[in-house]
Design a protein around this motif. Structure first.
Motif, PDB file in Angstrom:
ATOM      1  N   UNK A  96      38.042  16.488 -15.397  1.00  0.00           N
ATOM      2  CA  UNK A  96      37.326  15.088 -15.295  1.00  0.00           C
ATOM      3  C   UNK A  96      37.290  14.731 -13.824  1.00  0.00           C
ATOM      4  N   UNK A  97      38.321  14.978 -12.937  1.00  0.00           N
ATOM      5  CA  UNK A  97      38.348  14.655 -11.644  1.00  0.00           C
ATOM      6  C   UNK A  97      37.246  15.511 -10.990  1.00  0.00           C
ATOM      7  N   UNK A  98      37.553  16.790 -11.030  1.00  0.00           N
ATOM      8  CA  UNK A  98      36.401  17.546 -10.319  1.00  0.00           C
ATOM      9  C   UNK A  98      34.998  17.373 -10.419  1.00  0.00           C
ATOM     10  N   UNK A  99      34.599  17.247 -12.013  1.00  0.00           N
ATOM     11  CA  UNK A  99      33.318  16.953 -12.477  1.00  0.00           C
ATOM     12  C   UNK A  99      32.824  15.651 -11.860  1.00  0.00           C
ATOM     13  N   UNK A 100      33.523  14.366 -11.853  1.00  0.00           N
ATOM     14  CA  UNK A 100      33.373  13.201 -11.399  1.00  0.00           C
ATOM     15  C   UNK A 100      32.857  13.507  -9.817  1.00  0.00           C
ATOM     16  N   UNK A 101      33.808  14.125  -8.915  1.00  0.00           N
ATOM     17  CA  UNK A 101      33.616  14.120  -7.647  1.00  0.00           C
ATOM     18  C   UNK A 101      32.281  14.998  -7.386  1.00  0.00           C
ATOM     19  N   UNK A 102      31.998  15.937  -8.020  1.00  0.00           N
ATOM     20  CA  UNK A 102      30.812  16.961  -7.803  1.00  0.00           C
ATOM     21  C   UNK A 102      29.615  16.297  -8.071  1.00  0.00           C
ATOM     22  N   UNK A 103      29.605  15.517  -9.323  1.00  0.00           N
ATOM     23  CA  UNK A 103      28.517  14.745  -9.848  1.00  0.00           C
ATOM     24  C   UNK A 103      27.919  13.856  -8.848  1.00  0.00           C
ATOM     25  N   UNK A 104      29.101  13.250  -8.288  1.00  0.00           N
ATOM     26  CA  UNK A 104      28.733  12.009  -7.218  1.00  0.00           C
ATOM     27  C   UNK A 104      28.352  12.615  -5.990  1.00  0.00           C
ATOM     28  N   UNK A 105      28.413  13.787  -5.724  1.00  0.00           N
ATOM     29  CA  UNK A 105      28.132  14.205  -4.198  1.00  0.00           C
ATOM     30  C   UNK A 105      26.519  13.963  -3.804  1.00  0.00           C
ATOM     31  N   UNK A 106      26.449  13.517  -2.717  1.00  0.00           N
ATOM     32  CA  UNK A 106      24.979  13.349  -2.388  1.00  0.00           C
ATOM     33  C   UNK A 106      24.975  13.724  -1.021  1.00  0.00           C
ATOM     34  N   UNK A 107      24.011  14.783  -0.444  1.00  0.00           N
ATOM     35  CA  UNK A 107      23.881  15.360   0.775  1.00  0.00           C
ATOM     36  C   UNK A 107      22.873  14.335   1.427  1.00  0.00           C
ATOM     37  N   UNK A 108      23.566  13.603   2.684  1.00  0.00           N
ATOM     38  CA  UNK A 108      22.719  12.747   3.531  1.00  0.00           C
ATOM     39  C   UNK A 108      22.737  13.084   4.960  1.00  0.00           C
ATOM     40  N   UNK A 109      23.371  14.116   5.229  1.00  0.00           N
ATOM     41  CA  UNK A 109      23.631  14.314   6.716  1.00  0.00           C
ATOM     42  C   UNK A 109      22.310  14.430   7.510  1.00  0.00           C
ATOM     43  N   UNK A 110      21.339  15.303   7.099  1.00  0.00           N
ATOM     44  CA  UNK A 110      19.951  15.817   7.691  1.00  0.00           C
ATOM     45  C   UNK A 110      18.891  15.231   7.061  1.00  0.00           C
ATOM     46  N   UNK A 111      19.139  14.326   6.314  1.00  0.00           N
ATOM     47  CA  UNK A 111      18.083  13.664   5.464  1.00  0.00           C
ATOM     48  C   UNK A 111      18.253  11.913   5.601  1.00  0.00           C
ATOM     49  N   UNK A 112      17.592  11.541   6.772  1.00  0.00           N
ATOM     50  CA  UNK A 112      17.659  10.064   6.860  1.00  0.00           C
ATOM     51  C   UNK A 112      16.952   9.247   5.668  1.00  0.00           C
ATOM     52  N   UNK A 113      16.132   9.467   4.901  1.00  0.00           N
ATOM     53  CA  UNK A 113      15.621   8.846   3.772  1.00  0.00           C
ATOM     54  C   UNK A 113      16.501   8.871   2.564  1.00  0.00           C
ATOM     55  N   UNK A 114      17.594   9.652   2.637  1.00  0.00           N
ATOM     56  CA  UNK A 114      18.335   9.923   1.317  1.00  0.00           C
ATOM     57  C   UNK A 114      19.003   8.676   1.221  1.00  0.00           C
TER      58      UNK A 114
END
Length: 227
Positions: free
Chosen positions: A120-138
């Motif tokens: 449950x912990x791993x799935x929650x962290x994985x599902x909540x991940x969002x890559x925004x480092x090189x995506x200014x509009x993200x």
């Protein structure tokens, strides 16, 4: 993302203050007596044919009667195994992260196995991940805190102390590594120390983690445990 383990019965979880509440409904939960607001809600939905305990099934509700959280999500967890729980949590968090909720409660009707809790912990962290480092509009994910509500004190907490955990919100990570599931950005806080929790083993795990993750400012150890 911050994870917090708390002991809560279903009636207490229904009164918990949070932006969203995920109720994991297993096959045993569906057959149990509905003597609280969450179980009653699940029983009505199953009886009406709008929901089932099949792993990954979701039913969003809003402003449900007797439940403090405005957003309630019924999530089918099948037989309660680690695989079924992972499927349910991944689907639920993926839906919640698209909204404005910042704090969520993940509620177990029955005490999960250590493997299911870790999944449950791993799935929650994985599902909540969002890559925004090189995506200014993200748009960054609003969800930052997840409380796991357990009905009893019998789960072995040491199995969810994840080696290599990196402190900080998911959006702060520059990239998504191939081993993202095992090396996730989270902090685990234990609010109720469980009987099978071993401080000696926890210290050993912290020493093992120390070489894998950078230290967080103001913290003695990145994978800290606090009562």
């Amino acid at each position: 993302m911050d994870f917090e383990l708390k002991t809560m019965r279903l009636a207490q979880a229904a009164r918990a203050k949070a932006d969203a509440l995920v109720f994991l409904v297993t096959q045993d939960t569906a057959k149990a007596k509905a003597d609280d607001a969450l179980s009653a809600l699940a029983a009505r939905a199953i009886k009406a044919g709008d929901f089932s305990a099949e792993a990954g099934k979701l039913l969003p509700c809003y402003a449900a009667e007797g439940i403090q959280a405005p957003r309630v999500l019924l999530a089918g967890a099948g037989d309660g195994s680690a695989q079924a729980v992972r499927r349910a949590v991944a689907a639920a968090i993926a839906l919640i992260k698209s909204g404005p909720a910042r704090q969520a409660v993940l509620c177990f009707a029955q005490t999960p196995s250590p493997a299911a809790l870790r999944a449950a912990v791993l799935a929650a962290a994985d599902a909540a991940y969002a890559y925004t480092e090189t995506k200014p509009k993200a748009k960054p994910v609003a969800l930052t805190d997840v409380r796991l509500a357990l009905p009893a004190h019998s789960t072995c907490v040491r199995l969810v102390c994840l080696p290599g955990a990196i402190p900080g919100p998911p959006a702060a990570r520059p990239s998504r590594p191939s081993h993202h599931g095992a090396e996730m950005a989270c902090r685990l806080r234990i609010c109720h120390i469980l009987p099978c929790f071993s401080p000696a083993r926890a210290r050993g795990r912290r020493r093992a983690c120390r070489g894998l993750a950078p230290r967080a400012p103001g913290r003695r150890d990145p994978t800290y445990l606090s009562a």
